[in-house]
Design a protein around this motif. Structure first.
Motif, PDB file in Angstrom:
ATOM      1  N   ASP A   1      -1.025   2.045  -3.364  1.00 18.78           N
ATOM      2  CA  ASP A   1       0.415   2.077  -3.165  1.00 18.78           C
ATOM      3  C   ASP A   1       1.071   2.515  -4.463  1.00 18.78           C
ATOM      4  O   ASP A   1       0.638   2.131  -5.546  1.00 18.78           O
ATOM      5  CB  ASP A   1       0.921   0.687  -2.770  1.00 18.78           C
ATOM      6  CG  ASP A   1       2.283   0.747  -2.111  1.00 18.78           C
ATOM      7  OD1 ASP A   1       2.827   1.858  -2.012  1.00 18.78           O
ATOM      8  OD2 ASP A   1       2.789  -0.301  -1.702  1.00 18.78           O
TER       9      ASP A   1
ATOM     10  N   ALA B   1      -2.006  -2.366  -5.334  1.00 24.81           N
ATOM     11  CA  ALA B   1      -0.572  -2.311  -5.606  1.00 24.81           C
ATOM     12  C   ALA B   1      -0.289  -2.381  -7.099  1.00 24.81           C
ATOM     13  O   ALA B   1       0.848  -2.519  -7.501  1.00 24.81           O
ATOM     14  CB  ALA B   1       0.139  -3.460  -4.899  1.00 24.81           C
TER      15      ALA B   1
ATOM     16  N   ALA C   1       4.197  -5.732  -1.401  1.00 22.67           N
ATOM     17  CA  ALA C   1       3.194  -4.714  -1.088  1.00 22.67           C
ATOM     18  C   ALA C   1       1.975  -5.340  -0.423  1.00 22.67           C
ATOM     19  O   ALA C   1       1.464  -4.836   0.584  1.00 22.67           O
ATOM     20  CB  ALA C   1       2.786  -3.977  -2.363  1.00 22.67           C
TER      21      ALA C   1
END
Length: 217
Positions: free
Chosen positions: A151, A190, A205
């Protein structure tokens, strides 16, 4: 007059907190895992009320059975846990795990997470229990996977957009033909870039990853 205004403000704040608390108390991030012979573990997540760290479900429990209308068995070994996010503006997350024991092999079961304090019960879900140990009468199809996506800006530049979403869609397409998923770890990353998706915290996240996996686990 000022006393009345302060009292009125207090009532509004309390009502807002109560509304948020009730709205967010339905169990989410529900997942299953094998927990030994003839046993399955059910795990899930819930938020505590705003500005309160107390466990909203000190006695986690799941009812299960052979029919959605007859959930007559109760889970055992309920274990709540949490961690300190060290963020005043982040609601405390609580995680729960219980065991469903004495399952018949290769049998369809239905289960429901019992309602907690000031909260709601989950929907009724189902799963098929594992085969008996040593049973070779039918093949067991296993899919192994891990390292599902990154991410943030760096992950997008290296791997393309929506890598995690693409992985989840691929796994969902395999569901009808797979009996068991073996996850090696790293559901997502993340923290590999200083810039997460705009406006998203690390916890948000990871919550998004876990919610995305619910249809699979």
């Amino acid at each position: 007059m000022y006393t009345f205004l302060l009292f009125y403000l207090f009532i509004i704040v309390k009502a807002t907190i109560a509304g948020i608390c009730l709205q967010k108390q339905k169990p989410d991030q529900i997942r299953l895992a094998i927990a030994g012979i003839n046993s399955v573990n059910v795990g899930w997540h819930s938020y505590a009320c705003p500005f309160i760290d107390d466990n909203p479900n000190p006695t986690p429990k799941v009812k299960y059975g052979l029919s959605p209308a007859a959930l007559t068995s109760n889970s055992v070994n309920g274990k709540p846990s949490t961690y300190n996010t060290k963020n005043f503006f982040t609601r405390t997350s609580w995680f729960y795990g219980v065991e469903l024991q004495d399952l018949q092999p290769r049998t369809l079961y239905y289960y429901q997470i019992v309602a907690m304090n000031n909260g709601l019960a989950s929907d009724i879900f189902s799963f098929t229990s594992p085969p008996a140990l040593g049973d070779r009468s039918q093949p067991v199809k296993i899919a192994a996977y891990g390292d599902m996506g990154v991410d943030g800006l760096l992950g997008t530049l290296i791997n393309g957009v929506c890598l995690f979403e693409r992985a989840v869609i691929a796994l969902q397409k395999m569901l009808p033909s797979i009996d068991f998923f073996l996850h090696h770890g790293d559901i997502g990353y993340a923290d590999t870039t200083p810039l997460l998706v705009l406006g998203k915290t690390y916890d948000q996240a990871m919550d998004e990853y876990q919610m995305g996996m619910m249809n699979i686990t």
